[in-house]
Motif scaffolding. Structure first.
Motif, mmCIF file in Angstrom:
data_model
loop_
_atom_site.group_PDB
_atom_site.id
_atom_site.type_symbol
_atom_site.label_atom_id
_atom_site.label_comp_id
_atom_site.label_asym_id
_atom_site.label_seq_id
_atom_site.Cartn_x
_atom_site.Cartn_y
_atom_site.Cartn_z
ATOM 1 N N LEU A 281 -6.454 -12.515 -13.704
ATOM 2 C CA LEU A 281 -6.306 -10.949 -13.458
ATOM 3 C C LEU A 281 -5.886 -9.951 -14.573
ATOM 4 C CD1 LEU A 281 -4.552 -11.209 -9.838
ATOM 5 C CD2 LEU A 281 -7.059 -10.732 -10.203
ATOM 6 N N ASP A 282 -5.061 -10.467 -15.295
ATOM 7 C CA ASP A 282 -4.755 -9.779 -16.503
ATOM 8 C C ASP A 282 -6.090 -9.622 -17.438
ATOM 9 O OD1 ASP A 282 -2.068 -9.228 -15.598
ATOM 10 O OD2 ASP A 282 -1.260 -10.713 -16.907
ATOM 11 N N ILE A 305 -14.109 -9.425 -4.520
ATOM 12 C CA ILE A 305 -13.397 -10.836 -4.909
ATOM 13 C C ILE A 305 -11.877 -10.788 -4.878
ATOM 14 C CG2 ILE A 305 -12.907 -12.880 -6.781
ATOM 15 C CD1 ILE A 305 -16.058 -12.113 -7.299
ATOM 16 N N VAL A 306 -11.491 -9.617 -5.709
ATOM 17 C CA VAL A 306 -10.057 -9.378 -5.666
ATOM 18 C C VAL A 306 -9.545 -9.033 -4.530
ATOM 19 C CG1 VAL A 306 -8.358 -7.818 -6.917
ATOM 20 C CG2 VAL A 306 -10.258 -8.628 -8.198
ATOM 21 N N GLU A 308 -10.255 -9.908 -1.468
ATOM 22 C CA GLU A 308 -10.179 -11.249 -0.628
ATOM 23 C C GLU A 308 -9.045 -11.987 -1.312
ATOM 24 O OE1 GLU A 308 -11.444 -12.363 2.082
ATOM 25 O OE2 GLU A 308 -12.491 -10.395 2.245
ATOM 26 N N LEU A 309 -8.890 -11.970 -2.422
ATOM 27 C CA LEU A 309 -7.635 -12.733 -3.199
ATOM 28 C C LEU A 309 -6.272 -12.096 -2.632
ATOM 29 C CD1 LEU A 309 -6.586 -14.771 -5.283
ATOM 30 C CD2 LEU A 309 -6.864 -12.713 -7.023
ATOM 31 N N HIS A 310 -6.262 -10.755 -2.814
ATOM 32 C CA HIS A 310 -5.108 -10.188 -2.416
ATOM 33 C C HIS A 310 -4.640 -10.460 -0.887
ATOM 34 C CE1 HIS A 310 -2.451 -6.699 -0.931
ATOM 35 N NE2 HIS A 310 -2.396 -6.517 -2.371
ATOM 36 N N LEU A 311 -5.871 -10.626 0.012
ATOM 37 C CA LEU A 311 -5.571 -11.067 1.364
ATOM 38 C C LEU A 311 -5.061 -12.339 1.444
ATOM 39 C CD1 LEU A 311 -8.756 -9.398 3.285
ATOM 40 C CD2 LEU A 311 -6.231 -8.743 3.276
ATOM 41 N N GLN A 312 -5.733 -13.462 0.811
ATOM 42 C CA GLN A 312 -5.335 -14.816 0.775
ATOM 43 C C GLN A 312 -4.083 -15.408 0.295
ATOM 44 O OE1 GLN A 312 -7.160 -16.537 2.887
ATOM 45 N NE2 GLN A 312 -8.629 -14.701 3.315
ATOM 46 N N SER A 321 -0.719 -7.729 -9.293
ATOM 47 C CA SER A 321 -1.909 -7.969 -10.498
ATOM 48 C C SER A 321 -3.229 -7.206 -9.822
ATOM 49 C CB SER A 321 -2.042 -9.275 -10.923
ATOM 50 O OG SER A 321 -0.883 -9.598 -11.771
ATOM 51 N N CYS A 322 -3.536 -7.651 -8.465
ATOM 52 C CA CYS A 322 -4.662 -7.444 -7.748
ATOM 53 C C CYS A 322 -4.453 -5.852 -7.870
ATOM 54 C CB CYS A 322 -4.691 -7.890 -6.583
ATOM 55 S SG CYS A 322 -5.027 -9.862 -6.467
ATOM 56 N N ASP A 323 -3.393 -5.299 -7.139
ATOM 57 C CA ASP A 323 -3.337 -3.609 -7.137
ATOM 58 C C ASP A 323 -3.503 -2.990 -8.461
ATOM 59 O OD1 ASP A 323 -2.622 -3.938 -4.534
ATOM 60 O OD2 ASP A 323 -0.468 -3.864 -4.671
ATOM 61 N N ARG A 324 -3.171 -3.527 -9.519
ATOM 62 C CA ARG A 324 -3.353 -2.758 -10.884
ATOM 63 C C ARG A 324 -4.976 -2.760 -11.125
ATOM 64 N NH1 ARG A 324 1.304 -5.324 -12.371
ATOM 65 N NH2 ARG A 324 0.130 -7.227 -13.622
#
Length: 360
Positions: A281-282, A305-306, A308-312, A321-324
């Motif tokens: 993510l970085d 994609i990000v 869904e990653l945040h949800l899972q 990292s997803c939020d940024r």
């Protein structure tokens, strides 16, 4: 009067092989418990260990293990990294298809990369190991070992940590991002990116950090994002796939995604190590530096994609990292060509590839 331990250390250079063997076996634990023992008499025990690395296999294995542990000390690290003859001895071991201690040697090389002097590997010429490589350059040979090593006793996984440290230097990034005339104009990084979903956590982590450190070369972002068919590196699928699981996306979400990221198997697994996810993510965040790159990431549907990653994944670091990343991708652009400030390499928090390998 020397203590029993000090006397045992002296036996590392004893003329009798059995005595050297016993001494090496019994001293391994003290490299972490009493490292000062090995700094006596102007690092004489370290000099003994450098010779024992060339000894027969059991002694050499213990000597390598001890040096892996001792290389955490800056004085010892400098002594090892500055010794050209010793470095050649390590390279000879790594590139030998029959070397039983190749992986221990890779671990030591990974630790030596904490010294900036190890960048000599980028230009160092040595004998060509013909069964392995066609290049006389040390780094080319190490990369060939990592990609297609012929030693059944070795995985070469720890070389990925060496690569990750090398690309912290401008010269290292230049090597991994430039076409190699010595290798059919192949870009070295393209040989590494295929391992982001490898079974070895060590290899995945080292490769992820190598990729991230390469993205500090902002001028290379366009080439990194271009497909290999367009003379680019084709990096994106190899970053995105580890972030994806078996979840389904709408047609609207998938339209524009890289082909490799569409119609995934129902048993597709996401990367399990949260620190590796954060590294990837970085990397995506670094790739948002220029407006052109941000637009490309939006076009290929990185956001779903990000999302869904945040949800899972229920991990605070991953979600932060997803939020940024989402804040950059979903914001309104205030003008074409606007750039995002990129943190300097020194400001990036220490990753696993920054840590000294230690064998207990």
């Amino acid at each position: 009067m020397p203590t029993e331990l000090e006397e045992l250390v002296e036996f590392l250079h004893h003329g009798n092989t059995e005595i050297r063997t016993i001494a090496a076996e019994n001293l391994v634990g003290y490299t972490t418990a009493r490292p000062s023992l090995f700094k006596r008499n102007q690092l004489e025990p370290v000099k003994d260990l450098k010779l024992l690395v060339r000894d027969y296999a059991p002694i050499a294995k213990n000597a390598l293990t001890m040096l892996v542990n001792l290389s955490e000390d800056q004085e010892i690290l400098k002594n090892l990294a500055d010794d050209g003859d010793f470095l050649e001895a390590l390279l000879k071991k790594v590139t030998d298809a029959n070397e039983p201690n190749a992986d221990e040697t890779c671990m030591l090389l990974a630790n030596l990369a904490k010294s900036s002097n190890i960048t000599k590997l980028l230009t160092l010429k040595r004998e060509v190991p013909k069964a392995l490589s066609t290049s006389p350059i040390a780094i080319d040979q190490l990369l060939d070992c990592f990609v297609a090593g012929t030693n059944k006793n070795a995985t070469y996984d720890y070389l990925s940590y060496l690569f990750a440290d090398l690309v912290k230097e401008d010269s290292g990034r230049e090597y991994f991002l430039a076409s190699r005339k010595e290798d059919k104009d192949i870009v070295p990084l393209t040989k590494l990116i295929v391992f982001t979903e490898h079974k070895s956590t060590i290899r995945r982590r080292g490769v992820a950090n190598t990729i991230k450190n390469c993205t500090f070369s902002v001028s290379s972002h366009s080439r990194l994002l271009l497909d290999q068919t367009e003379t680019g590196v084709g990096l994106l699928p190899y970053i995105l796939l580890p972030l994806m699981g078996s979840e389904e996306y709408s047609d609207e979400d998938t339209e524009g995604m890289p082909d490799e990221c569409q119609l995934l198997d129902p048993d597709k697994e996401r990367e399990k190590q949260n620190d590796i996810i954060c590294t990837l993510l970085d990397t995506l965040l670094l790739l948002t530096t220029a407006r052109e790159s941000r637009d490309h990431l939006r076009k290929v549907k990185v956001y779903p994609i990000v999302r869904e990653l945040h949800l899972q994944v229920e991990d605070e670091d991953v979600r932060e990292s997803c939020d940024r990343l989402v804040q950059v991708l979903m914001r309104d652009e205030e003008g074409a060509g606007k750039e995002v400030e990129v943190p300097k390499i020194q400001e990036v928090e220490e990753d696993e590839d920054d840590q000294i390998v230690e064998v207990l």
